[in-house]
Design a protein around this motif. Structure first.
Motif, PDB file in Angstrom:
ATOM      1  N   UNK A  76       0.826  -1.217   0.000  1.00 32.70           N
ATOM      2  CA  UNK A  76       0.000   0.000   0.000  1.00 32.70           C
ATOM      3  C   UNK A  76       0.858   1.265   0.000  1.00 32.70           C
ATOM      4  N   UNK A  77       2.072   1.170   0.535  1.00 34.10           N
ATOM      5  CA  UNK A  77       2.969   2.320   0.601  1.00 34.10           C
ATOM      6  C   UNK A  77       3.516   2.706  -0.766  1.00 34.10           C
ATOM      7  N   UNK A  78       3.311   1.855  -1.771  1.00 29.02           N
ATOM      8  CA  UNK A  78       3.905   2.064  -3.091  1.00 29.02           C
ATOM      9  C   UNK A  78       2.890   2.169  -4.218  1.00 29.02           C
ATOM     10  N   UNK A  79       1.603   2.313  -3.894  1.00 26.28           N
ATOM     11  CA  UNK A  79       0.594   2.353  -4.954  1.00 26.28           C
ATOM     12  C   UNK A  79      -0.617   3.186  -4.549  1.00 26.28           C
ATOM     13  N   UNK A  80      -1.389   3.559  -5.569  1.00 24.94           N
ATOM     14  CA  UNK A  80      -2.653   4.257  -5.343  1.00 24.94           C
ATOM     15  C   UNK A  80      -3.795   3.279  -5.075  1.00 24.94           C
ATOM     16  N   UNK A  81      -3.685   2.090  -5.653  1.00 22.12           N
ATOM     17  CA  UNK A  81      -4.700   1.051  -5.457  1.00 22.12           C
ATOM     18  C   UNK A  81      -4.004  -0.303  -5.378  1.00 22.12           C
ATOM     19  N   UNK A  82      -4.477  -1.138  -4.460  1.00 22.83           N
ATOM     20  CA  UNK A  82      -3.907  -2.468  -4.265  1.00 22.83           C
ATOM     21  C   UNK A  82      -4.957  -3.530  -4.580  1.00 22.83           C
ATOM     22  N   UNK A  83      -4.557  -4.490  -5.412  1.00 24.11           N
ATOM     23  CA  UNK A  83      -5.434  -5.577  -5.837  1.00 24.11           C
ATOM     24  C   UNK A  83      -4.814  -6.925  -5.504  1.00 24.11           C
ATOM     25  N   UNK A  84      -5.677  -7.909  -5.343  1.00 24.37           N
ATOM     26  CA  UNK A  84      -5.267  -9.300  -5.387  1.00 24.37           C
ATOM     27  C   UNK A  84      -5.790  -9.859  -6.699  1.00 24.37           C
ATOM     28  N   UNK A  85      -5.051 -10.807  -7.255  1.00 25.48           N
ATOM     29  CA  UNK A  85      -5.517 -11.536  -8.435  1.00 25.48           C
ATOM     30  C   UNK A  85      -5.398 -13.016  -8.133  1.00 25.48           C
ATOM     31  N   UNK A  86      -6.415 -13.756  -8.561  1.00 29.68           N
ATOM     32  CA  UNK A  86      -6.431 -15.188  -8.313  1.00 29.68           C
ATOM     33  C   UNK A  86      -7.150 -15.895  -9.454  1.00 29.68           C
ATOM     34  N   UNK A  87      -7.296 -17.195  -9.307  1.00 30.46           N
ATOM     35  CA  UNK A  87      -7.964 -18.009 -10.326  1.00 30.46           C
ATOM     36  C   UNK A  87      -9.274 -18.560  -9.776  1.00 30.46           C
ATOM     37  N   UNK A  88     -10.051 -19.191 -10.634  1.00 31.08           N
ATOM     38  CA  UNK A  88     -11.375 -19.701 -10.263  1.00 31.08           C
ATOM     39  C   UNK A  88     -11.320 -20.776  -9.184  1.00 31.08           C
TER      40      UNK A  88
END
Length: 153
Positions: A76-88
């Motif tokens: 979070x200290x390095x971005x404007x928005x934080x996401x997770x990505x995963x699979x089904x």
């Protein structure tokens, strides 16, 4: 010339990464994979948007992968928005509500939940943009002239 896989990821994680990249590119983002951050951590996917937004996506290919990783809050200290990505195959309800969520496979990705915005301070944004640009340029140069040596990103 296409770089070969670095071998740090499982096949599932590599497929998720590819789908995330395709999704973000359709939204006008430029992408750098495995970007070292000032904290010493390495972000899975860093995306630079058309208006200078910086998004980080952390790839999680299994429940165990998510549960054993406690470093993601630092991103979070390095971005404007934080996401997770995963699979089904991974249940989506394990991911925190205060992060974005992308469902992806090797062919595409779908934005399941938007990430809340927390704008970076100007100095951090500049440092991240410099890090992003240098990594992209150094990697491109390495593809054109693999024997050049020098700093790696």
């Amino acid at each position: 010339m296409v770089p070969s896989p670095d071998g740090r990821q499982s096949d599932t994680a590599a497929a998720i990464q590819r789908g995330v990249g395709r999704l973000l590119r359709t939204q006008g983002f430029a992408i750098v994979y495995e970007l070292p951050l000032a904290t010493g951590r390495r972000a899975d996917v860093v995306a630079l948007g058309p208006r200078g937004d910086i998004w980080i996506t952390e790839i999680k290919s299994s429940v165990a992968d998510f549960r054993t990783d406690g470093k993601w809050p630092e991103y979070r200290l390095s971005c404007d928005r934080l996401f997770f990505a995963t699979c089904a195959a991974v249940p989506l309800d394990i991911f925190p509500d205060d992060t974005g969520l992308i469902l992806a496979d090797a062919y595409s990705g779908e934005l399941v939940r938007e990430a809340p915005e927390h704008r970076l301070p100007a100095a951090t944004r500049k440092a991240m943009m410099m890090r992003f640009g240098q990594a992209a340029a150094i990697r491109l140069h390495g593809l054109i002239d693999p024997g050049a040596g020098g700093v790696e990103f």
